[in-house]
Design an enzyme around this catalytic site. Structure first.
Site, short mmCIF file in Angstrom:
data_model
loop_
_atom_site.label_atom_id
_atom_site.label_comp_id
_atom_site.label_asym_id
_atom_site.label_seq_id
_atom_site.Cartn_x
_atom_site.Cartn_y
_atom_site.Cartn_z
CD GLU B 62 -1.76 -2.40 1.47
OE1 GLU B 62 -0.62 -2.61 1.96
OE2 GLU B 62 -2.60 -3.30 1.33
CG HIS B 131 -10.68 -6.28 6.93
ND1 HIS B 131 -9.82 -6.82 7.86
CD2 HIS B 131 -10.15 -6.59 5.72
CE1 HIS B 131 -8.83 -7.45 7.23
NE2 HIS B 131 -9.01 -7.32 5.93
#
Lengths: 344, 330
Positions: B62, B131
């Protein structure tokens, strides 16, 4: 180990080094001039800081000039660089004018960042200089992205990423090199290994002896050069640029060098010895290059003197220009956070 | 003008496709956005239409991926970077907050950073604490970033297109539970203005300022309360930064009551900002009741569906709270 200043390289004949074969006398003298310009710019910057004329902090690259110029001297304005907190040399190498750099130090509107960035953020996008960076490793993904943009445009330009040995243990280094390796991006990673990340030596911070070793993990060549030899640095760049322009992907060049000044103003040099510093001062890259150019008849002693005098004049004029610059007005505080005309 | 019913996810996909059709500089990057189609099937089959050079699968990386996108944006491309879950943006904070947000300012206005970060967010999927977060207020705290959060398919398309057009970094928060909702979406390319809220329901008794999925929950609560004779105005914030103060202030002056409803953790969140904005404005004098905030509980999002449900505002709780707001007072 780095070459002694009195060692000369072959510049003519069948054994001529590519560095000398490829560049004419004017180009070589201009490279020397820029090395002096970096040196005198930084000495003047430090002096103005000590005298209380400028504030903030700065990171000097004195001793590392051969790397900056050896890397940048063959780049065009369409090639990109990203730089580091120790980036004055990279800016001058990429063509920055010292008057606007000094103006930035003084926080003036005439500065490269209109006084908003200071020493650590000098940039000149018009000439492909995407800027110094205050975050160690911050420029690694950015240069990689600039290389992606080049590849998308299908031009033959390259992106060059300067970073220090300190950055080679950041995740950004590894993630960037991996992406560039996978996508075969036209990027050249130039590690200026000046032996210390602030106070911690590479021996204490880095599991491998040479940063270049890490290139193998990302399927790109990793080469180690004497960062105090402009010829060595530039020849490694030639090969890396050719590879990038052929679409063969990235290269990692590690330039072994040394900063003879401290990390920043707060540095008391407690982590290295005076002998070590003195030893490296004897390997100063600028007299070494000047000696080579004279020994081989590229330049006379009088020309060398004239180059130094020209640099002195340029520095003095630039400094005066910066001091006389325009201060930002307080009401301009919020300018350029967002692009004018867009939602804000 | 042709209008069809599309899902929220389809609307975003249409926006991405239209932007790529008209501008060769626009491209997509992200994890598993190619043949997989994205974790939430937002990019779907776009890779077959536009090829792997414009719908780029990145490594699971990322910081590197987002940072490469930022670099490409500075160098003239128009990247749209998808975080698979907005939670993973924590791995890329350096590039978003230190680089993308500040580059223009630090460089004296000499560059723009036209990048879009797509941020699937929110709870309700049983994916637990790493998440399910709603981090939009974090990013809204950073000058240099723009943060939007659509609640309808129409705005999802319009805000994605506005974000791609925008010369500055824009983060688009997409609540995952909204991906499958359907709504009318014009076929043409249009932009939903960044920085403009919209009144979804007119009312006279209290103003609700909500964002993303909370807009739907607030509207459901408002319909229930209408049967009791309580008339709630619902404002869909749409944009977290810049925030549309004028629309909220005008509404509160009319209704004299304010509730802020958001999924992010209540403390130091969007509701705190809106409450303070009203307290500092001329609308303060109009208030007939204390300002109310309904936000996420002070906890990571839990896995148990029973606990997950009580961790964020739900319709019944909103209905009760709004009834108390209107019936109560100082």
């Amino acid at each position: 180990m780095p070459a002694s200043p009195k060692t000369t390289s072959s510049i003519k004949g069948p054994n001529a080094r590519p560095f000398y074969a490829k560049h004419n006398a004017e180009q070589l003298k201009e490279a020397l001039r820029r090395m002096w310009l970096i040196r005198r710019f930084e000495e003047m910057a430090e002096d103005s800081y000590v005298r209380g004329l400028t504030h903030g902090t700065m990171h000097l690259s004195i001793g590392q000039e051969a790397t900056a110029i050896g890397v940048c001297m063959d780049l065009t304005d369409k090639d990109y660089i990203t730089s580091t907190h120790r980036g004055h040399g990279h800016c001058i190498g990429k063509g920055a004018e010292v008057r606007y750099m000094f103006a930035e130090f003084f926080g003036k509107e005439e500065g490269y960042c209109r006084g908003r960035g200071g020493s650590m953020h000098i940039a000149d996008p018009a000439t492909g200089n995407l800027g110094a960076n205050g975050i160690v490793g911050g420029g690694l993904p950015l240069a990689t992205g600039a290389a992606l943009a080049i590849k998308q445009r299908k031009t033959k330009d390259v992106a060059v990423c300067f970073f220090g040995d300190g950055a080679n243990n950041e995740g950004a280094f590894h993630e960037s090199l991996n992406i560039a390796g996978v996508w075969k991006l036209p990027v050249i990673y130039v590690c200026e290994n000046n032996q210390y990340g602030m106070s911690v030596s590479t021996a204490r911070s880095t599991a491998v002896k040479d940063v270049a070793t890490r290139a193998a993990g990302y399927d790109m060549p990793g080469v180690v050069v004497d960062g105090n030899s402009i010829a060595d640095v530039n020849e490694a760049m030639m090969a890396a640029m050719e590879r990038a322009r052929k679409g063969q992907g990235p290269t990692l060049i590690e330039c072994k060098t040394y900063r003879t000044k401290g990390h920043s103003r707060s540095d008391r040099n407690r982590y290295r010895s005076k002998d070590e510093i003195e030893d490296w001062k004897q390997r100063d890259p600028i007299p070494a290059f000047e000696y080579d150019l004279q020994a081989h008849g590229v330049m006379t002693a009088a020309e060398a003197k004239a180059i130094r005098a020209g640099v002195e004049k340029e520095i003095e004029e630039a400094f005066a220009f910066a001091q006389a610059g325009t201060n930002p007005t307080p009401d301009s505080l919020l300018r350029d956070i967002y692009t004018a005309g867009s939602a804000a | 003008m042709s209008v069809r019913e599309l899902s929220f996810a389809q609307a975003i996909q249409e926006a991405l496709a239209q932007a790529m059709e008209v501008d060769p500089r626009v491209f997509l990057m992200g994890e598993d956005i190619g043949v997989y189609g994205g974790a939430f099937q937002v990019t779907g089959d776009l890779v077959h239409r536009f090829g792997e050079d414009r719908v780029m699968d990145t490594p699971i990386s990322e910081l590197g991926g987002a940072g490469v996108a930022v670099g490409a944006a500075i160098a003239g491309s128009r990247p749209v970077y998808e975080f698979q879950f907005s939670d993973f943006s924590t791995l890329a904070m350096e590039q978003i907050v230190n680089q993308a947000a500040k580059m223009r300012y630090m460089l004296g206005g000499k560059v723009s950073v036209p990048i879009v970060f797509r941020m699937p967010c929110g709870s309700g999927t049983g994916a637990a604490a790493q998440h399910s977060q709603s981090l939009e207020a974090w990013f809204g705290h950073v000058p240099g970033l723009k943060v939007v959060e659509p609640s309808t398919p129409e705005d999802a398309k319009g805000l994605i297109l506005a974000a791609i057009d925008d010369p500055d970094p824009v983060l688009v928060f997409e609540h995952k539970l909204l991906y499958k909702i359907k709504g009318n979406v014009p076929e043409i390319m249009y932009r939903t203005p960044i920085g403009k809220a919209v009144v979804r329901r007119n009312g006279k008794d209290a103003t609700v300022v909500a964002s993303a999925i909370m807009v739907h929950k607030a509207l459901e609560a408002a319909e229930a309360l209408a049967k009791e004779g309580i008339d709630i105005e619902v404002i869909d914030l749409r944009s977290i930064r810049p925030i549309d103060g004028a629309t909220i202030i005008e509404s509160v002056k009319k209704t004299t009551r304010l509730a802020c409803i958001y999924e992010g953790v209540k403390t130091l969140g969007i509701g705190a900002e809106i409450s303070a904005m009203i307290a500092e404005s001329e609308a303060f004098d109009y208030l007939d009741a204390p300002i109310m905030r309904l936000g996420g509980a002070e906890t990571p999002i839990p896995y148990s569906p029973i606990l997950e449900k009580v961790a964020v505002p739900q319709v019944d709780g909103i209905t009760d709270a709004l009834r108390n707001l209107v019936k109560g007072g100082f």
